[in-house]
Each structure stands twice: as C-alpha cells, then as structure tokens.
Design an enzyme around this catalytic site. Structure first.
Site, PDB file in Angstrom:
ATOM      1  NE  ARG A   8      29.886  -9.142  -5.414  1.00 30.30           N
ATOM      2  CZ  ARG A   8      30.811  -8.777  -6.312  1.00 30.30           C
ATOM      3  NH1 ARG A   8      31.983  -9.365  -6.332  1.00 30.30           N
ATOM      4  NH2 ARG A   8      30.556  -7.809  -7.178  1.00 30.30           N
TER       5      ARG A   8
ATOM      6  CD  GLU B 211      34.231  -7.282  -0.179  1.00 32.06           C
ATOM      7  OE1 GLU B 211      34.271  -6.290  -0.927  1.00 32.06           O
ATOM      8  OE2 GLU B 211      34.322  -8.436  -0.586  1.00 32.06           O
TER       9      GLU B 211
ATOM     10  CG  HIS C 145      36.125  -6.920  -3.858  1.00 35.36           C
ATOM     11  ND1 HIS C 145      34.823  -7.018  -3.487  1.00 35.36           N
ATOM     12  CD2 HIS C 145      36.118  -7.080  -5.220  1.00 35.36           C
ATOM     13  CE1 HIS C 145      34.049  -7.226  -4.554  1.00 35.36           C
ATOM     14  NE2 HIS C 145      34.839  -7.254  -5.628  1.00 35.36           N
TER      15      HIS C 145
HETATM   16  P1  NAD Z   1      28.957 -14.007 -15.905  1.00 38.56           P
HETATM   17  O1  NAD Z   1      27.553 -13.562 -15.761  1.00 38.56           O
HETATM   18  O2  NAD Z   1      29.620 -13.855 -17.235  1.00 38.56           O
HETATM   19  O3  NAD Z   1      29.071 -15.554 -15.471  1.00 38.56           O
HETATM   20  C1  NAD Z   1      28.459 -16.085 -14.345  1.00 38.56           C
HETATM   21  C2  NAD Z   1      28.117 -17.533 -14.636  1.00 38.56           C
HETATM   22  O4  NAD Z   1      27.587 -18.150 -13.461  1.00 38.56           O
HETATM   23  C3  NAD Z   1      27.044 -17.684 -15.736  1.00 38.56           C
HETATM   24  O5  NAD Z   1      27.507 -18.549 -16.759  1.00 38.56           O
HETATM   25  C4  NAD Z   1      25.856 -18.298 -14.999  1.00 38.56           C
HETATM   26  O6  NAD Z   1      25.131 -19.204 -15.839  1.00 38.56           O
HETATM   27  C5  NAD Z   1      26.551 -19.013 -13.865  1.00 38.56           C
HETATM   28  N1  NAD Z   1      25.681 -19.321 -12.732  1.00 38.56           N
HETATM   29  C6  NAD Z   1      24.653 -18.615 -12.235  1.00 38.56           C
HETATM   30  N2  NAD Z   1      24.137 -19.242 -11.156  1.00 38.56           N
HETATM   31  C7  NAD Z   1      24.880 -20.359 -10.973  1.00 38.56           C
HETATM   32  C8  NAD Z   1      24.849 -21.404 -10.021  1.00 38.56           C
HETATM   33  N3  NAD Z   1      23.907 -21.445  -9.068  1.00 38.56           N
HETATM   34  N4  NAD Z   1      25.787 -22.397 -10.106  1.00 38.56           N
HETATM   35  C9  NAD Z   1      26.713 -22.395 -11.095  1.00 38.56           C
HETATM   36  N5  NAD Z   1      26.767 -21.409 -12.053  1.00 38.56           N
HETATM   37  C10 NAD Z   1      25.873 -20.421 -11.970  1.00 38.56           C
HETATM   38  O7  NAD Z   1      29.777 -13.231 -14.774  1.00 38.56           O
HETATM   39  P2  NAD Z   1      31.346 -13.053 -14.667  1.00 38.56           P
HETATM   40  O8  NAD Z   1      31.756 -11.785 -15.349  1.00 38.56           O
HETATM   41  O9  NAD Z   1      32.021 -14.299 -15.028  1.00 38.56           O
HETATM   42  O10 NAD Z   1      31.485 -12.760 -13.087  1.00 38.56           O
HETATM   43  C11 NAD Z   1      31.104 -13.747 -12.130  1.00 38.56           C
HETATM   44  C12 NAD Z   1      31.052 -13.110 -10.745  1.00 38.56           C
HETATM   45  O11 NAD Z   1      32.373 -12.763 -10.337  1.00 38.56           O
HETATM   46  C13 NAD Z   1      30.281 -11.776 -10.674  1.00 38.56           C
HETATM   47  O12 NAD Z   1      28.910 -11.980 -10.501  1.00 38.56           O
HETATM   48  C14 NAD Z   1      30.911 -11.092  -9.482  1.00 38.56           C
HETATM   49  O13 NAD Z   1      30.201 -11.424  -8.318  1.00 38.56           O
HETATM   50  C15 NAD Z   1      32.318 -11.678  -9.406  1.00 38.56           C
HETATM   51  N6  NAD Z   1      33.386 -10.714  -9.755  1.00 38.56           N
HETATM   52  C16 NAD Z   1      34.319 -10.403  -8.805  1.00 38.56           C
HETATM   53  C17 NAD Z   1      35.351  -9.520  -9.100  1.00 38.56           C
HETATM   54  C18 NAD Z   1      36.410  -9.190  -8.068  1.00 38.56           C
HETATM   55  O14 NAD Z   1      37.158  -8.203  -8.236  1.00 38.56           O
HETATM   56  N7  NAD Z   1      36.564  -9.966  -7.025  1.00 38.56           N
HETATM   57  C19 NAD Z   1      35.420  -8.943 -10.369  1.00 38.56           C
HETATM   58  C20 NAD Z   1      34.464  -9.298 -11.317  1.00 38.56           C
HETATM   59  C21 NAD Z   1      33.445 -10.188 -11.008  1.00 38.56           C
END
Ligand code: NAD
Length: 308
Positions: free
Chosen positions: A235, A264, A283
C-alpha cells in the site's frame, strides 16, 4: 430475491452468475459518483467493491439493510471492518486469489531492475548503442531477496524466487521466532534491520495498519544495501515515495518498482519524472486476466452463500 450493488469492475461472467439469482446493479463507474453510490447503497443487501470504494462514514451509514460486503482483492484498508461488523455486516476478502499475479510482478520487476538493461529501446531505435553503459547489470540467481510480510503473497513470491536460485530471507512481525512456515518453505527468518541491511532486493507484503504506515521512510531506505532495489505492491502509505525518488537520484537505491500510492489515481509529479531505474504502475500487480476471474468468482460464490 436480494439486491446486489457492484461499484467497481468485476469479471462479467461472475456478474452474470449473481444476476441469475438476484437483482444486480453493476456499474464499474459508480465509485466515482458518491451521491449516487449512497443512494444505491440504501437498497443494497450486498455491496461488492474493489479498493477505491471507501466503505466508511456516509456510505456505511447509507448501508441500512446490507448483510455482506465482498472485496474484489485482499487489503481491507478501504473498509471500516469493525464498524461493518458492528452493523451485522460480513466483510469477505478474496484471500489468496491474486497472490500469483502479485508474486509474478515482483519477480519480473526485480529481474528488470537488477539487470537494468531494458530501458534502452529509445536509445537503440535512435541509433545509439549504449552497450558499455548497460554491461554491469546483475544476474538474479544468487542475489538475496528480503520479503517483509510472509503471508500468502510473501510465501508465493519466495517460491518463485527460490526457483530462480535467489536466497530468500523474510521478516513478519506477527510470526513468532521459529514459526513452522519458515522451515516448511526453506526461507530464513530474520529481524527487520538484518533484512534491510542484507537484501539485494526488498519486497513489501504487509497490510496497511498503524504499525506499517510509514514503515519505509527515508531512514529505512538509507539503511538498505547500496544499489539494492525496492518493490512496493502493498500500500502507498507504507513507503515514502519522495524518499524513494531522492535515493534513486542520489544513486543509493539501485532501482524501484512502485505499484501503489498514497493517493490513487496518482496525481502528476515532477519529482518522479526521469528518476533512474524507476518503474511506476497503476495498482495493477494483483490484476491480470486470470486473477480477475479467480477473484470475481470467489467473491460471487461467497456473496451468494451469504445471501442464502
Ligand atoms: P496476508 O494477510 O496473507 O499476509 C500479510 C502478512 O503481513 C501476514 O503474514 C502478517 O502477519 C504480516 N504482517 C502484518 N503486520 C506486519 C508488520 N507490521 N510487519 C511485518 N509483517 C506484518 O496478505 P497478502 O494476501 O499477502 O497481501 C498483503 C498485502 O498486499 C495486502 O494487505 C494488500 O495491501 C496488498 N495487495 C496489493 C495488491 C496489488 O494489486 N497491488 C494485490 C493484493 C494485495
């Protein structure tokens, strides 16, 4: 029959699946008309959004009979989840459905940035031959990839990187030391400082929450290995993009791929123009033909289940 309002783009075959059972308003531009969105929300039993629709404040207040909010994606920072749940609404993300698209984007951009030889089209077409200047690019194999946030996208990215012969290290604030997932994936668990100092490429896969907001500020970028590359698909508010631009210009950072922004669509910025080895995308890392289909059908199925 229930009424489903879809305010952003969704695979049309998944929309048809919803239409076969319920009344559906599908308007991918609805998110841009706040007053009409609120009016439509007032009679919605289900709302389906992507990342632009802000489900909070006035929109949330207008959702008086809504039972479920389907999120065509993963991050829930555009939805006030506790407030939705307090109103008895279920919030359903498309967990895992776009992980492969994001992971492939990370690997592709990491390879492009480490090699640094792919922005030469204009020069070559113009009859220049910048071969000497581009001869010091790095191979991907053997480089250290540092993954911050080892959830579904982080783990998928690790698997692809290992297939290329990268050494993978990861940090996840929510996982205890020695968590099973590290042994299972063959990834070395490290602390945040060790990751930042030791990685040739750093990629972020954390949600936007209070503890990750501003995580990659100028000070953290300054701690990165000289010439390392940074990929942000998580993000916008997690990485300070102006600090990224400054570090690229100073030659401290070797490259960056940025897919997500504080605001965005991203407004025009002169400070990012002509930054060396900078890839900017709108994005899109999680959105591909296949992931859009998977995400849309997953949410259609779950919304139908919740309405039955
Ligand atoms: P997920 O929930 O499977 O994994 C997120 C991980 O981050 C978890 O393991 C959690 O323990 C960890 N976490 C939480 N707080 C943390 C911190 N302070 N420091 C380190 N680790 C921490 O989610 P995901 O499916 O892997 O997606 C991650 C993020 O990617 C989403 O929240 C979203 O914002 C972003 N995303 C972006 C797109 C895009 O098109 N750009 C698409 C999908 C997801």
């Amino acid at each position: 029959m229930a009424r489903i309002v879809i305010s952003e783009f969704m695979d049309e075959r998944a929309v048809a699946q919803l239409e076969a059972a319920h009344e559906v308003l599908y308007d991918p531009k609805l998110v841009g008309d706040a007053a009409r969105l609120r009016a439509e929300a007032a009679t919605a039993d289900a709302l389906v959004v992507r990342n632009l629709t802000q489900v909070r404040g006035e929109l949330l207040a207008a959702l008086t009979r809504c039972k479920v909010v389907g999120r065509l994606g993963v991050g829930l920072d555009n939805i006030d989840v506790p407030a939705c749940e307090a109103k008895g609404m279920k919030v359903i993300p498309a967990t895992g459905a776009n992980a492969l698209s994001v992971a492939e984007y990370v690997i592709a951009s990491t390879m492009l940035l480490l090699r640094g030889a792919f922005a030469s089209s204009a020069a070559v077409a113009a009859g220049e031959w910048p071969r000497a200047a581009l001869g010091n690019g790095r191979e991907t194999a053997g480089q250290v990839l540092g993954i911050i946030g080892f959830g579904s996208i982080g783990q998928m990215t690790a698997r692809l990187a290992q297939g290329l012969g990268m050494q993978v290290i990861a940090y996840d604030a929510m996982l205890p030391p020695g968590a099973d997932v590290f042994a299972q994936t063959g990834v070395r668990q490290v602390g945040l400082d060790e990751l930042i100092a030791g990685a040739d490429a750093v990629t972020l896969h954390v949600p936007l929450v209070d503890t990750t907001r501003g995580l990659f500020n100028a000070a953290r970028i300054a701690q990165m290995k000289k010439g390392a590359v940074l990929v942000n698909t998580s993000r916008g508010h997690i990485v300070d993009i102006e600090a990224v631009g400054a570090a690229l210009r100073a030659g401290r950072l070797g490259g960056a791929a940025i897919d997500v922004f504080d605001v965005e669509p991203f407004p025009a910025s002169t400070s990012l123009r002509d930054c060396p080895n900078l890839l900017l995308t709108p994005h899109i890392s999680g959105v591909s033909a296949q992931s859009n289909e998977r995400v849309s059908f997953m949410i259609a199925d779950k919304v139908l289940e919740s309405l039955n």
